[in-house]
Design a protein around this motif. Structure first.
Motif, PDB file in Angstrom:
ATOM      1  N   LEU A 116       3.191   9.977   4.538  1.00 32.01           N
ATOM      2  CA  LEU A 116       4.283  10.029   5.505  1.00 32.01           C
ATOM      3  C   LEU A 116       5.479   9.191   5.067  1.00 32.01           C
ATOM      4  N   GLU A 117       5.319   8.516   3.910  1.00 31.64           N
ATOM      5  CA  GLU A 117       6.372   7.664   3.353  1.00 31.64           C
ATOM      6  C   GLU A 117       6.788   6.566   4.330  1.00 31.64           C
ATOM      7  N   ILE A 118       5.764   5.944   4.930  1.00 35.34           N
ATOM      8  CA  ILE A 118       5.983   4.799   5.814  1.00 35.34           C
ATOM      9  C   ILE A 118       5.651   3.538   5.027  1.00 35.34           C
ATOM     10  N   PRO A 119       6.587   2.616   4.834  1.00 30.72           N
ATOM     11  CA  PRO A 119       6.270   1.367   4.125  1.00 30.72           C
ATOM     12  C   PRO A 119       5.104   0.646   4.797  1.00 30.72           C
ATOM     13  N   ALA A 120       4.124   0.232   3.997  1.00 31.46           N
ATOM     14  CA  ALA A 120       2.931  -0.390   4.568  1.00 31.46           C
ATOM     15  C   ALA A 120       2.447  -1.522   3.688  1.00 31.46           C
ATOM     16  N   VAL A 121       2.075  -2.643   4.335  1.00 32.07           N
ATOM     17  CA  VAL A 121       1.425  -3.767   3.667  1.00 32.07           C
ATOM     18  C   VAL A 121       0.100  -3.978   4.377  1.00 32.07           C
ATOM     19  N   VAL A 122      -0.996  -4.023   3.618  1.00 31.32           N
ATOM     20  CA  VAL A 122      -2.327  -4.165   4.197  1.00 31.32           C
ATOM     21  C   VAL A 122      -2.989  -5.416   3.633  1.00 31.32           C
ATOM     22  N   GLY A 123      -4.123  -5.793   4.232  1.00 28.88           N
ATOM     23  CA  GLY A 123      -4.839  -6.968   3.758  1.00 28.88           C
ATOM     24  C   GLY A 123      -4.093  -8.262   4.015  1.00 28.88           C
ATOM     25  N   VAL A 124      -3.325  -8.323   5.119  1.00 30.29           N
ATOM     26  CA  VAL A 124      -2.567  -9.526   5.464  1.00 30.29           C
ATOM     27  C   VAL A 124      -3.394 -10.318   6.469  1.00 30.29           C
ATOM     28  N   ASP A 125      -4.060 -11.337   6.008  1.00 29.02           N
ATOM     29  CA  ASP A 125      -5.024 -12.068   6.835  1.00 29.02           C
ATOM     30  C   ASP A 125      -4.433 -12.488   8.180  1.00 29.02           C
ATOM     31  N   ASP A 126      -5.145 -12.114   9.265  1.00 26.23           N
ATOM     32  CA  ASP A 126      -4.844 -12.586  10.622  1.00 26.23           C
ATOM     33  C   ASP A 126      -3.460 -12.192  11.117  1.00 26.23           C
ATOM     34  N   ILE A 127      -2.805 -11.211  10.494  1.00 25.66           N
ATOM     35  CA  ILE A 127      -1.447 -10.875  10.918  1.00 25.66           C
ATOM     36  C   ILE A 127      -1.410 -10.410  12.370  1.00 25.66           C
TER      37      ILE A 127
ATOM     38  N   ALA B 198       0.806  -1.223   0.000  1.00 19.82           N
ATOM     39  CA  ALA B 198       0.000   0.000   0.000  1.00 19.82           C
ATOM     40  C   ALA B 198       0.834   1.266   0.000  1.00 19.82           C
ATOM     41  N   SER B 199       2.033   1.204   0.552  1.00 18.47           N
ATOM     42  CA  SER B 199       2.932   2.356   0.579  1.00 18.47           C
ATOM     43  C   SER B 199       4.337   1.806   0.402  1.00 18.47           C
ATOM     44  N   PRO B 200       5.012   2.143  -0.703  1.00 25.96           N
ATOM     45  CA  PRO B 200       6.237   1.433  -1.078  1.00 25.96           C
ATOM     46  C   PRO B 200       7.400   1.644  -0.118  1.00 25.96           C
ATOM     47  N   GLY B 201       8.246   0.629  -0.059  1.00 26.61           N
ATOM     48  CA  GLY B 201       9.446   0.697   0.761  1.00 26.61           C
ATOM     49  C   GLY B 201       9.753  -0.644   1.390  1.00 26.61           C
ATOM     50  N   VAL B 202      10.861  -0.693   2.107  1.00 30.12           N
ATOM     51  CA  VAL B 202      11.258  -1.891   2.847  1.00 30.12           C
ATOM     52  C   VAL B 202      11.562  -1.462   4.274  1.00 30.12           C
ATOM     53  N   ALA B 203      10.945  -2.127   5.243  1.00 30.04           N
ATOM     54  CA  ALA B 203      11.143  -1.781   6.646  1.00 30.04           C
ATOM     55  C   ALA B 203      11.529  -3.017   7.445  1.00 30.04           C
ATOM     56  N   ILE B 204      12.366  -2.815   8.428  1.00 28.73           N
ATOM     57  CA  ILE B 204      12.793  -3.899   9.325  1.00 28.73           C
ATOM     58  C   ILE B 204      12.744  -3.355  10.750  1.00 28.73           C
ATOM     59  N   GLY B 205      12.083  -4.082  11.655  1.00 25.18           N
ATOM     60  CA  GLY B 205      12.022  -3.623  13.036  1.00 25.18           C
ATOM     61  C   GLY B 205      11.176  -4.528  13.890  1.00 25.18           C
ATOM     62  N   PRO B 206      11.140  -4.252  15.199  1.00 22.17           N
ATOM     63  CA  PRO B 206      10.327  -5.057  16.113  1.00 22.17           C
ATOM     64  C   PRO B 206       8.850  -4.705  15.989  1.00 22.17           C
TER      65      PRO B 206
END
Length: 607
Positions: A210-221, A24-32
C-alpha cells in the motif's frame, strides 16, 4: 531494539522522544498518532464431560467457519493486491487439517473446552516458529496469534472490533493483524509504527504493497505514545520522533517532500530496462516468500522472480506438502509473473527454520552447520521428490527454474541431480505431463562452493550468490548476535574476491550468475557488484526502482573502476571509505534509501 536519543527533553518532561526500530516500508510520514489498544482475550480453561465432546467439536468447527466468513467479508471489501492475497493465506492456515485435527483430539481425549484446546495448539505452533533463527519464520508466529484470537472471539459470539483511523493519522500498535492493516487500503493513513515485527511480517508486506511508510520492532512504542502526539516516521532509517520541536518539524517536512519527489521520479522509470548509458544491462528480479508479494514485484519493475522461497509451505504442518500443492503454487506464480522467469528454491529447512516435520533437529548443537537445506532434502528423499515432481509439472506453464540451496560440492550436486532424474522418471511412468527440460542451478552460499565455482559451473545452468549466508560462513559470525554483529561487513576483501571469482566462473562457462542476498538491495553496493561482473540482482521489490535508476545513470567503465579500487583496498575500513566517497558524490539521494547497517563513518539518520 529501540534506544533513547541523546537530545535533551523539554524541562518537566520525562517521556522519550526518539525511538529506533526496523524500516519495513520505505518513506517519511508526519502526522498525529492513532494508538490501537488491544487487550489479550482471556481463555477459559474449562474441562468438559466426555458426553459433551461432540457438541464442543461442533462448536469449534462453527467458530472456524465464522472466522473464515469474517475474513472473506474483509477481503471482499478490498481491491485486488497483496493485502487480499495475505488474507487468503490466513484463510488457508485456518483450513490446515493438522491444526484442526489436533484441537479436536484435545477436546475428545483430554476433555478440554474448545477455547482451551485451541489455545494449547496455537501455543505449540507459536513456540515452534519462535525457535527459528530465521526472522521470516519467527514472524509467522504472530499470524497464529491473530487467527487464534479471531476464532476465540467467534467462539464467544463476538466480532473483532475494527479500527478506524482518521485521514492523515500514523497508526501505532503493539502489533497489527493483516486484516486491520489491509483495511488501510480504504483509509488515508500516512504511516504505521508497531512495537514488534520485522521486514517479513505480513503487516510489513501489506504496508509496502500500500506504500505506507512503516517502522516495526520499536520497543514499547504503543506504551510511550498517546493519541494525538505528533509523530515523525523515518521509514528509511527506522527512526520515530515523538512530539518534535517546531524546528525539527520543518526540517522533516522538507525531507519528506524531497523524498516524495525523488520517489516519483524513479518510479516513473519502473517499466524501463536497467541499462546503463553505455548499454550495459543488469537484470533486476525480486526475492519473494509469498504469492502476496508478486504484485509488488511487478509494480516495481521486476523482470521476474530471482528467488522464490518455498519454506513457508512446510511450516505448522505434521504432514509435508503434497506434489499437487507444489504444482498448484508454482503454476499460479508462473501465470502471475508471465512472461518472466521464476526461480524456485527447493526447501531450505533446518533448525534455523523449524517445523514439526523435523523434531530431530532439536538435538543439534550447531544447527547452522547441521542437517539443513539440501542435506536435509537428500535425507528426506520422498519429501524432496514430491516437491521436484510438482515443480517439473508446473514448468509446462512457464519459464520455471529450480535452484538447489547450500551446495557444498560436486558430490551433493550429483545426488540432487539423481533426485531430479528420479522425479522425472516417476512422472513419465505415471504418464503425467511435465517439462522435459528445466534449468537447474545452485546457490553459492558456502565458501567451499564459491572457491570451486569454476568446477561447479560446467554442471549447472545458472548460479546465484546468497551473500547473507556466504558472509556469515566466510567471516564466522552470526549477524543476529549483538556481540559479533559489527563484524558483518559485506566489503570485507574475502567476500569481494569470492563474488568476483563466482562471476568470472559464470562468464567463462557461459552461464548466468545472479546475487540474491541483501547486498543486492543496497544502493551503496550497486556499482561494486556490477563492476565485479554480476549482471543479475534479485532483491526486495521496493528496492528495484532505486537500483534501476542508479544503473541507468551509470556506465560499466566507472563501475569497474570503483570495484577495482575497493578490491585493492588493504582492509574493509578503507574499502568502505572509498565506496562511500564515490557513491555519496554521485548518488546522494539514492543512498538515503539504502538498507543494511551503517558503514564506517556513515551517519545513521538525518537531520
Amino acid at each position: 531494539m529501540s534506544k533513547e536519543g541523546d537530545e535533551r527533553e523539554p524541562e518537566g518532561s520525562e517521556r522519550r522522544r526518539r525511538f529506533e526500530g526496523i524500516a519495513a516500508s520505505p518513506g517519511v510520514a508526519i502526522g498525529p498518532a492513532y494508538v490501537v489498544d488491544r487487550h489479550k482475550i482471556p481463555v477459559p480453561r474449562r474441562s468438559i464431560d466426555r458426553t459433551e465432546a461432540d457438541a464442543e467439536v461442533h462448536r469449534f468447527r462453527k467458530g472456524l467457519r465464522d472466522t473464515q466468513a469474517q475474513l472473506e467479508q474483509i477481503k471482499a471489501r478490498l481491491p485486488h493486491g497483496e493485502h487480499r492475497q495475505i488474507l487468503k493465506a490466513q484463510q488457508l492456515m485456518l483450513r490446515d487439517p493438522d491444526m484442526a485435527t489436533h484441537v479436536e483430539q484435545l477436546i475428545r481425549e483430554e476433555h478440554l473446552c474448545a477455547e482451551w484446546a485451541l489455545s494449547r495448539v496455537a501455543d505449540e505452533i507459536r513456540d515452534t516458529l519462535q525457535k527459528a533463527d530465521d526472522q521470516y519464520f519467527r514472524e509467522r508466529s504472530s499470524d497464529m496469534t491473530f487467527l487464534a484470537e479471531r476464532v476465540l472471539l467467534a467462539l464467544r459470539g463476538e466480532d473483532p472490533a475494527e479500527i478506524d483511523p482518521p485521514a492523515g493519522a500514523v497508526v501505532v500498535a503493539h502489533d497489527l493483524p493483516p486484516a486491520d492493516t489491509a483495511g488501510f487500503a480504504r483509509t488515508e493513513v500516512v504511516g504505521m509504527v508497531t512495537a514488534i515485527g520485522g521486514q517479513t511480517s505480513h503487516s510489513a508486506i501489506v504496508a509496502r504493497s500500500l506504500e505506507i511508510p512503516a517502522v516495526v520492532g520499536v520497543d514499547d512504542i504503543d506504551q510511550e505514545v498517546e493519541d494525538g502526539d505528533t509523530l515523525i516516521v523515518d521509514a528509511i532509517h527506522g527512526v520515530v520522533v515523538v512530539r518534535p520541536s517546531t524546528e525539527e518539524l520543518e526540517q522533516w517536512e522538507e525531507i519528506r517532500d524531497r523524498y516524495e519527489r525523488f520517489e516519483d521520479r524513479v518510479q516513473r522509470e519502473h517499466g524501463l530496462p536497467a541499462s546503463g548509458r553505455d548499454g550495459t544491462h543488469v537484470t533486476l528480479r525480486a526475492n519473494v516468500a509469498l504469492e502476496a508479494e508478486l504484485g509488488s514485484a511487478l509494480f516495481h519493475g521486476a523482470e521476474g522472480v530471482g528467488l522464490y522461497r518455498t519454506e513457508f509451505m512446510f511450516m505448522d504442518r505434521e504432514v509435508p506438502p503434497s506434489e499437487e500443492e507444489h504444482y498448484r503454487l508454482a503454476k499460479n506464480v508462473l501465470r502471475r509473473v508471465a512472461p518472466y522467469p521464476v526461480v524456485f528454491r527447493t526447501f531450505d529447512l533446518g533448525s534455523d527454520k523449524p517445523t514439526r516435520l523435523m523434531s530431530w533437529t532439536e538435538r543439534e548443537r550447531n544447527p547452522a552447520m547441521g542437517l539443513r537445506s539440501l542435506r536435509l532434502a537428500l535425507r528426506e528423499r520422498e519429501m524432496f521428490l514430491a516437491q521436484l515432481r510438482g515443480l517439473l509439472r508446473a514448468a509446462v506453464h512457464g519459464p520455471l527454474r529450480i535452484m538447489l540451496p547450500l551446495v557444498s560440492g560436486l558430490g551433493e550436486l550429483r545426488a540432487a541431480y539423481d533426485a531430479v532424474a528420479e522425479a522425472r522418471r516417476q512422472l513419465a511412468d505415471a504418464r503425467i505431463a511435465h517439462a522435459q527440460v528445466v534449468p537447474v542451478g545452485i546457490m553459492i552460499e558456502m565458501p567451499s562452493a564459491a572457491i570451486m565455482a569454476d568446477l561447479l559451473a560446467p554442471h549447472v545452468d545458472f548460479m546465484s550468490i546468497g551473500t547473507n549466508d556466504l558472509i556469515q560462513y566466510t567471516l564466522a559470525i552470526d549477524r543476529d548476535n549483538d556481540d559479533v554483529g559489527y563484524l558483518y561487513r559485506p566489503l570485507h576483501p574475502s567476500i569481494l574476491r569470492l563474488i568476483k571469482g563466482v562471476a568470472q566462473a559464470g562468464r567463462e562457462h557461459g552461464i548466468s550468475v545472479s546475487l540474491c542476498g541483501e547486498m543486492a538491495a543496497d544502493p551503496r553496493y550497486t556499482w561494486v557488484l556490477a563492476g565485479l561482473g554480476v549482471r543479475e540482482l534479485s532483491m526486495h521489490p521496493s528496492a528495484i526502482p532505486v537500483i534501476k535508476n542508479i544503473i541507468r545513470g551509470s556506465d560499466l567503465a566507472e563501475m569497474e573502476a570503483l570495484a577495482q579500487q575497493v578490491l585493492e583496498a588493504p582492509d574493509v575500513d578503507e574499502a568502505e571509505r572509498l565506496l562511500l566517497a564515490v557513491m555519496r558524490e554521485r548518488f546522494p539521494e539514492h543512498l538515503q534509501h539504502g538498507g543494511g547497517q551503517p558503514l564506517h563513518g556513515e551517519r545513521e539518520a538525518p537531520p
